[in-house]
Scaffold this motif. Structure first.
Motif, short mmCIF file in Angstrom:
data_model
loop_
_atom_site.label_atom_id
_atom_site.label_comp_id
_atom_site.label_asym_id
_atom_site.label_seq_id
_atom_site.Cartn_x
_atom_site.Cartn_y
_atom_site.Cartn_z
N SER A 65 0.88 -1.16 0.00
CA SER A 65 0.00 0.00 0.00
C SER A 65 0.92 1.21 0.00
O SER A 65 1.54 1.54 1.00
CB SER A 65 -0.89 0.00 1.24
OG SER A 65 -1.77 1.10 1.22
N GLY A 66 1.07 1.84 -1.16
CA GLY A 66 2.06 2.90 -1.34
C GLY A 66 1.67 4.19 -0.65
O GLY A 66 0.62 4.32 -0.04
N ALA A 67 2.57 5.17 -0.75
CA ALA A 67 2.27 6.51 -0.25
C ALA A 67 1.09 7.07 -1.05
O ALA A 67 0.95 6.81 -2.24
CB ALA A 67 3.50 7.40 -0.40
N ASN A 69 -1.30 8.87 -3.35
CA ASN A 69 -1.11 9.57 -4.61
C ASN A 69 -2.44 10.19 -5.01
O ASN A 69 -3.39 9.47 -5.35
CB ASN A 69 -0.62 8.61 -5.69
CG ASN A 69 -0.21 9.32 -6.97
OD1 ASN A 69 -0.76 10.37 -7.31
ND2 ASN A 69 0.75 8.76 -7.68
N ALA A 70 -2.52 11.53 -4.97
CA ALA A 70 -3.77 12.22 -5.23
C ALA A 70 -4.24 12.12 -6.67
O ALA A 70 -5.38 12.46 -6.99
CB ALA A 70 -3.63 13.69 -4.85
N ASP A 71 -3.38 11.62 -7.57
CA ASP A 71 -3.77 11.47 -8.98
C ASP A 71 -4.63 10.23 -9.22
O ASP A 71 -5.13 10.05 -10.34
CB ASP A 71 -2.52 11.41 -9.86
CG ASP A 71 -1.73 12.71 -9.84
OD1 ASP A 71 -2.36 13.78 -9.67
OD2 ASP A 71 -0.50 12.67 -9.98
N TYR A 72 -4.76 9.37 -8.20
CA TYR A 72 -5.52 8.14 -8.35
C TYR A 72 -6.57 8.04 -7.24
O TYR A 72 -6.36 8.54 -6.13
CB TYR A 72 -4.59 6.92 -8.27
CG TYR A 72 -3.60 6.84 -9.39
CD1 TYR A 72 -3.92 6.21 -10.59
CD2 TYR A 72 -2.32 7.39 -9.26
CE1 TYR A 72 -3.00 6.13 -11.63
CE2 TYR A 72 -1.39 7.32 -10.29
CZ TYR A 72 -1.74 6.68 -11.47
OH TYR A 72 -0.83 6.62 -12.50
N PRO A 73 -7.70 7.38 -7.52
CA PRO A 73 -8.73 7.21 -6.49
C PRO A 73 -8.19 6.38 -5.31
O PRO A 73 -7.30 5.55 -5.48
CB PRO A 73 -9.85 6.44 -7.23
CG PRO A 73 -9.60 6.69 -8.68
CD PRO A 73 -8.12 6.83 -8.83
N ARG A 74 -8.78 6.61 -4.15
CA ARG A 74 -8.39 5.82 -2.97
C ARG A 74 -8.72 4.35 -3.21
O ARG A 74 -9.79 4.00 -3.72
CB ARG A 74 -9.14 6.31 -1.74
CG ARG A 74 -8.86 7.75 -1.37
CD ARG A 74 -9.56 8.12 -0.08
NE ARG A 74 -9.56 9.55 0.15
CZ ARG A 74 -10.01 10.12 1.25
NH1 ARG A 74 -10.53 9.38 2.21
NH2 ARG A 74 -9.98 11.44 1.39
N GLY A 75 -7.80 3.49 -2.81
CA GLY A 75 -8.02 2.06 -2.95
C GLY A 75 -7.78 1.52 -4.35
O GLY A 75 -7.96 0.32 -4.59
N HIS A 80 2.02 -1.53 -10.88
CA HIS A 80 2.01 -3.00 -10.86
C HIS A 80 3.21 -3.55 -11.62
O HIS A 80 3.79 -2.89 -12.48
CB HIS A 80 0.71 -3.56 -11.45
CG HIS A 80 0.38 -3.10 -12.84
ND1 HIS A 80 0.92 -3.68 -13.97
CD2 HIS A 80 -0.42 -2.10 -13.30
CE1 HIS A 80 0.44 -3.07 -15.05
NE2 HIS A 80 -0.38 -2.11 -14.66
N LEU A 81 3.58 -4.76 -11.26
CA LEU A 81 4.65 -5.51 -11.92
C LEU A 81 4.13 -6.87 -12.31
O LEU A 81 3.46 -7.53 -11.50
CB LEU A 81 5.85 -5.67 -10.98
CG LEU A 81 6.66 -4.41 -10.69
CD1 LEU A 81 7.71 -4.70 -9.60
CD2 LEU A 81 7.35 -3.89 -11.95
N THR A 97 0.50 -2.43 -6.41
CA THR A 97 0.65 -1.42 -5.36
C THR A 97 -0.63 -0.59 -5.37
O THR A 97 -1.04 -0.09 -6.43
CB THR A 97 1.86 -0.51 -5.61
OG1 THR A 97 3.04 -1.32 -5.69
CG2 THR A 97 2.02 0.51 -4.50
N VAL A 98 -1.25 -0.44 -4.20
CA VAL A 98 -2.58 0.16 -4.11
C VAL A 98 -2.52 1.48 -3.33
O VAL A 98 -1.76 1.61 -2.35
CB VAL A 98 -3.56 -0.82 -3.44
CG1 VAL A 98 -4.94 -0.20 -3.26
CG2 VAL A 98 -3.67 -2.10 -4.27
N ASN A 99 -3.31 2.43 -3.76
CA ASN A 99 -3.41 3.72 -3.07
C ASN A 99 -4.14 3.53 -1.72
O ASN A 99 -5.18 2.87 -1.67
CB ASN A 99 -4.22 4.70 -3.94
CG ASN A 99 -3.71 6.11 -3.86
OD1 ASN A 99 -2.61 6.37 -3.38
ND2 ASN A 99 -4.50 7.05 -4.34
N PRO A 100 -3.60 4.07 -0.64
CA PRO A 100 -4.25 3.90 0.66
C PRO A 100 -5.67 4.47 0.66
O PRO A 100 -5.96 5.47 0.01
CB PRO A 100 -3.35 4.70 1.61
CG PRO A 100 -2.04 4.80 0.92
CD PRO A 100 -2.35 4.85 -0.54
N LYS A 101 -6.57 3.81 1.41
CA LYS A 101 -7.95 4.31 1.54
C LYS A 101 -8.07 5.37 2.62
O LYS A 101 -8.89 6.28 2.52
CB LYS A 101 -8.89 3.15 1.85
CG LYS A 101 -9.08 2.18 0.70
CD LYS A 101 -10.11 1.12 1.04
CE LYS A 101 -10.36 0.19 -0.14
NZ LYS A 101 -11.37 -0.85 0.16
#
Length: 271
Positions: A65-67, A69-75, A80-81, A97-101
């Motif tokens: 769960s990465g830092a 990132n405001a450019d992507y929706p939460r969750g 990805h790899l 890698t997922v944006n924190p909720k």
């Protein structure tokens, strides 16, 4: 005897070439039959990822769960790899890698007697983003007079979400003006910080047909143009981006032609 040896040698070379091409053809056919092109999963929710990868007969797991990132929706997926457009075999596992909720709240730091450059550094260190500059008449230039979010005044120590984009109210030094700097050839990745350092606002951005990846693009045209006098602090600058380096040459030639015409006109007027 020599001619016989030459014929045998040429025949051997032709046979080896034929076998090599046949093996390459079989290899390519096998690859096309079994490999799968990894889609771009960034901004996908986990349920969307599951639907997409199930159809492609691929598996996935969330590894980080990465830092935020405001450019992507939460969750949503922010990376990805293997990367998108990679080729993988059926049943390959992808690592997401997922944006924190949940986003932490941060207090707005004190801006009293801070210069814009000093305060911007402090805001970025705390995880805030910088919006636009709003200049007000004041005897001090580029001193922070206030902070706004979505048009509303934000007070010192108010709690805001990390990655919130903040507008800064700055002093204009009693109407101080400047000459428009040259931004030609500045890369897309550096243009925001360059504009901030020059006390300029981001206007509209345009991209020509050569731009495939904005991170590789650079400025080839700007408005106001370089050298324009009496520019107010905080003016909005429109920029045109390209990945075609030949456009820089065209721009330089155009500037040279303009300078030549200007010099001729000055000469005529001064005669």
């Amino acid at each position: 005897m020599k001619r016989l040896f030459l014929h045998v040698f040429l025949g051997f070379i032709i046979l080896i070439s034929f076998v090599y091409l046949a093996l390459q053809s079989i290899s390519e056919m096998t690859m096309h039959g079994e490999s799968i092109l990894v889609p771009d999963l960034r901004s996908f929710s986990i349920s969307e990822v599951e639907d997409t990868l199930t159809t492609l007969k691929l598996r996935f797991s969330v590894v980080d769960s990465g830092a935020y990132n405001a450019d992507y929706p939460r969750g949503s997926v922010i990376d990805h790899l293997p990367k998108h457009n990679s080729r993988v075999k059926q049943d390959r596992e992808l690592y997401l890698t997922v944006n924190p909720k949940n986003i932490s709240l941060i207090s707005l730091p004190n801006y009293t007697d801070h210069s814009s450059r000093q305060y911007i550094s402090e805001l970025k260190a705390k995880g805030f983003r910088i919006g636009k500059f709003i200049y007000k008449r004041d005897e001090h230039v580029n001193v922070v007079l206030g902070v706004r979010y979505l048009g509303e005044v934000v007070k010192i120590n108010d709690k805001l979400e990390k990655a919130t984009k903040l507008d800064l109210v700055l002093g204009n030094g009693r109407g101080m003006q400047m000459e428009m700097p040259n931004l030609i050839s500045v890369s897309f990745s550096h243009i925001s910080s360059r504009l901030q350092n020059l006390a300029l606002n981001k206007g509209d951005f345009y991209y020509d047909a050569s731009v495939v990846d904005t991170m590789n693009a650079f400025v080839y045209k700007q408005s106001p143009i370089e050298g324009t006098e009496n520019i107010d602090l905080g003016v909005f600058v429109d920029l045109w981006f390209t990945e075609d380096s030949s456009k820089l040459v065209e721009d330089m030639l155009e500037l040279m032609r303009q300078d030549s015409l200007k010099a001729r006109l000055d000469s005529i007027l001064n005669d």
